[in-house]
Design a protein around this motif. Sequence first.
Motif, short mmCIF file in Angstrom:
data_model
loop_
_atom_site.label_atom_id
_atom_site.label_comp_id
_atom_site.label_asym_id
_atom_site.label_seq_id
_atom_site.Cartn_x
_atom_site.Cartn_y
_atom_site.Cartn_z
N ASN A 455 1.08 -1.51 0.21
CA ASN A 455 0.00 -0.08 -0.10
C ASN A 455 0.65 1.18 -0.29
OD1 ASN A 455 -2.52 -1.50 0.10
ND2 ASN A 455 -2.55 -1.61 2.14
N TRP A 456 1.89 1.10 -0.68
CA TRP A 456 2.90 1.97 -0.56
C TRP A 456 2.76 2.70 0.58
CZ3 TRP A 456 5.39 4.70 -4.66
CH2 TRP A 456 5.27 4.00 -5.78
N GLU A 457 3.52 1.97 1.66
CA GLU A 457 4.17 2.20 2.49
C GLU A 457 5.29 2.05 3.49
OE1 GLU A 457 1.45 0.58 5.95
OE2 GLU A 457 -0.74 1.33 5.55
N ASN A 458 5.91 0.82 2.72
CA ASN A 458 6.89 0.59 2.70
C ASN A 458 7.39 -0.17 2.06
OD1 ASN A 458 6.59 -1.85 4.24
ND2 ASN A 458 5.57 -0.54 5.72
N ALA A 459 8.61 -0.85 1.72
CA ALA A 459 9.30 -1.80 1.17
C ALA A 459 10.49 -3.00 1.66
CB ALA A 459 10.00 -1.92 -0.30
N SER A 460 10.55 -4.04 1.83
CA SER A 460 11.29 -4.59 1.99
C SER A 460 13.00 -4.76 1.42
CB SER A 460 11.32 -6.15 2.69
OG SER A 460 12.61 -6.77 2.67
N LEU A 461 13.90 -4.13 1.73
CA LEU A 461 15.57 -3.75 1.28
C LEU A 461 15.52 -5.61 1.23
CD1 LEU A 461 17.96 -2.76 0.38
CD2 LEU A 461 18.63 -2.86 2.97
N ALA A 462 15.07 -6.56 1.81
CA ALA A 462 15.47 -8.06 1.18
C ALA A 462 14.93 -8.49 -0.40
CB ALA A 462 15.88 -8.91 2.36
N GLU A 463 13.54 -8.29 -0.34
CA GLU A 463 13.27 -8.10 -0.47
C GLU A 463 13.11 -7.58 -2.28
OE1 GLU A 463 8.77 -7.60 -0.12
OE2 GLU A 463 8.59 -9.98 1.63
N LEU A 464 13.39 -5.99 -2.35
CA LEU A 464 13.67 -5.18 -3.41
C LEU A 464 15.13 -5.93 -4.00
CD1 LEU A 464 13.37 -2.58 -4.73
CD2 LEU A 464 14.28 -1.48 -3.01
N ALA A 465 16.37 -6.25 -3.29
CA ALA A 465 17.29 -6.45 -3.93
C ALA A 465 17.14 -7.87 -4.44
CB ALA A 465 18.56 -6.77 -2.25
N GLU A 466 16.39 -8.45 -3.84
CA GLU A 466 15.95 -10.03 -4.24
C GLU A 466 15.43 -10.26 -5.98
OE1 GLU A 466 13.02 -13.74 -3.50
OE2 GLU A 466 14.73 -12.80 -1.64
N THR A 467 14.97 -9.33 -6.02
CA THR A 467 13.83 -9.06 -7.10
C THR A 467 14.75 -8.26 -8.45
OG1 THR A 467 11.82 -8.84 -5.59
CG2 THR A 467 11.80 -8.12 -8.02
N THR A 468 15.01 -6.73 -8.14
CA THR A 468 16.20 -6.00 -8.97
C THR A 468 17.28 -6.57 -9.27
OG1 THR A 468 15.87 -3.82 -7.31
CG2 THR A 468 17.30 -3.98 -8.79
N LEU A 469 17.88 -7.89 -8.53
CA LEU A 469 19.12 -8.28 -8.45
C LEU A 469 19.10 -10.07 -9.09
CD1 LEU A 469 21.64 -6.88 -5.92
CD2 LEU A 469 21.11 -6.31 -7.99
#
Length: 597
Positions: A455-469
């Motif tokens: 809901n555009w409140e936050n994002a997990s750094l681990a999930e962000l790195a995993e998805t982006t990389l």
Amino acid sequence: MHRLLRQLQAREAELALIHRIAGIGGVEVDLRDGFRNRRSPEYLIIHGLPPTAANETHEDWVARIHPEDRTRVESQFLDSLASTASDYSAEYRIIRPSDGRTRWVRVAAQIDRDTDGRPIRLIGAHFDVTDAKLAEQALRESEERFRTIANSAPIPMWVTKLDGDRSFVNQAYTEFFELNYEEALRLDWRARVHPEDAERILKAEQLRKLVPVSRDPPKNLFAVEIRILRTNGDWRWIKAVSQPRFDEHGEHVGFIGVALDITTAKQAEIELRSSEERFRLMVENAPVMIWMSDAAGKCVQLNQMLREFWGVSAQGVPEFDWSDTLHPEDRASVVSKVSCALNARSDFELKARYLDAKGRYRMLETRAHPRFSTSGEFMGMIGANVDVTERDEAEKARELLVDELNHRVKNTLSIVQAIAHQTFRNNADPIEARHAFEGRLIALGHAHDLLTHANWENASLAELAETTLDAKGTNANRISLAGPRVLLTPKQAVSIAMALHELCTNARKYGALSKDEGRVQVDWRRTSGAGAQLGIIWQEVGGPVVSPPARRGFGSTLLERTLAHDLDGEVTVKFDPEGLLCRIALPLDGAVAGLGD
């Protein structure tokens, strides 16, 4: 001799007096010599003859008899003379010569006979029984009218004697029980009463015995509603109504009763009760607040949900004043609107704040309709309240979200515009520029996906790195991730996703990922408390020998401008021969949601 004569005259005078007082018409007929007769003054009056009437013959008497009775009466008289009987009686009509009126006469006479049995004299008494006959006829006609009316009635009727035995039942009674007349008279109707209603019959009979028998209709009526079993096995509800009957002397001689088949009404009543019970259960357990008011607007019923909302017991509803719970700012307008609707007997809708049992003001939306009795009388209002507090708050939140979305779309377009500008400005190869642009948009899209799920409140750094990389896909054995749980703000997430994408792209082109044995390690850590920091380390190993680039590319610009400038962070990049080393440090303030371990 003279004394005996005087006694005879006295006896005859007494007999004449008796005849006059009793209205007896005496007659003496000598049957031996042409029916010579003596007739008393009462006889002449009864037969309408003048006081000076001469001796009458047998034919004169026969002529005076009513034509319809003449043959019968003369034959009966002559047969009596011809027989050996000593008594003669008859009853017939005469037409009086004096006034032409028809009168009923009853005759009782004695016939004297000689030793051979021949009639020699008739002494008789004539009585005018016209009034009795007319009364008897009127009674027969009355009874016939009663039977005709009773048998024409569509409801069962009966007449009983004092002991309860029936002396009459009408045709509807026999049809109701499907019996003939004699069977209906003997029917033991108590055996046909439903077991559940037997007690009610017993109480009604006991009450009837206790109440003095009265001729006053309002006081002598007895009624009971029971179920009766018909011969065909059908149970029918009837309302039996009876009252005592009296003879001409005022003596109580029995009862007369009628039965109304109220099965349809009873079934409707039962269905109405069932319908009302279903309605009550539905209202009581409805997931909305339902209420009913009287014509003055005072609550007469609140369902369970509404009682719990206001903290009112079922017993306390009559004393409860709903207007006392209105928010002071809403009270005047709501009371006015409800009052107008009551006066106009019209629907109304409104929204207002009410104080609930927990001391909170809640926004309720109310819709109400007037209710009327079957006769059209206004009974009050029935309505429903819906708690729309969360809905209204959600609506406000939605409006804020739309505003925020518009803002983010504009920011996203600005980012896309910047990516396009940087990508196509310094890249002469259009194909390579297109691929780079698509890759950067995909990275941006991944960050947006994660933010959308949260809901555009936050994002997990681990999930962000995993998805982006693509750390669990193509690069599963080449890129490793390690670090605690950290939640990034939307702005941080977009910027870090773009930075990781650029670092990965450069590693594939020039760094460790350009060789099969190359690897990338991404670690992060954070510090807590005031001035909390997030540190991210990008370390490449096993790739070709690294040297500083001859010119600054998009990646360097992104790291410096976005991470360092926009996020108030620090970025250091070392081009060690063994592999690229990038350190990123960002402040983590209270705006970051849900820092975890």
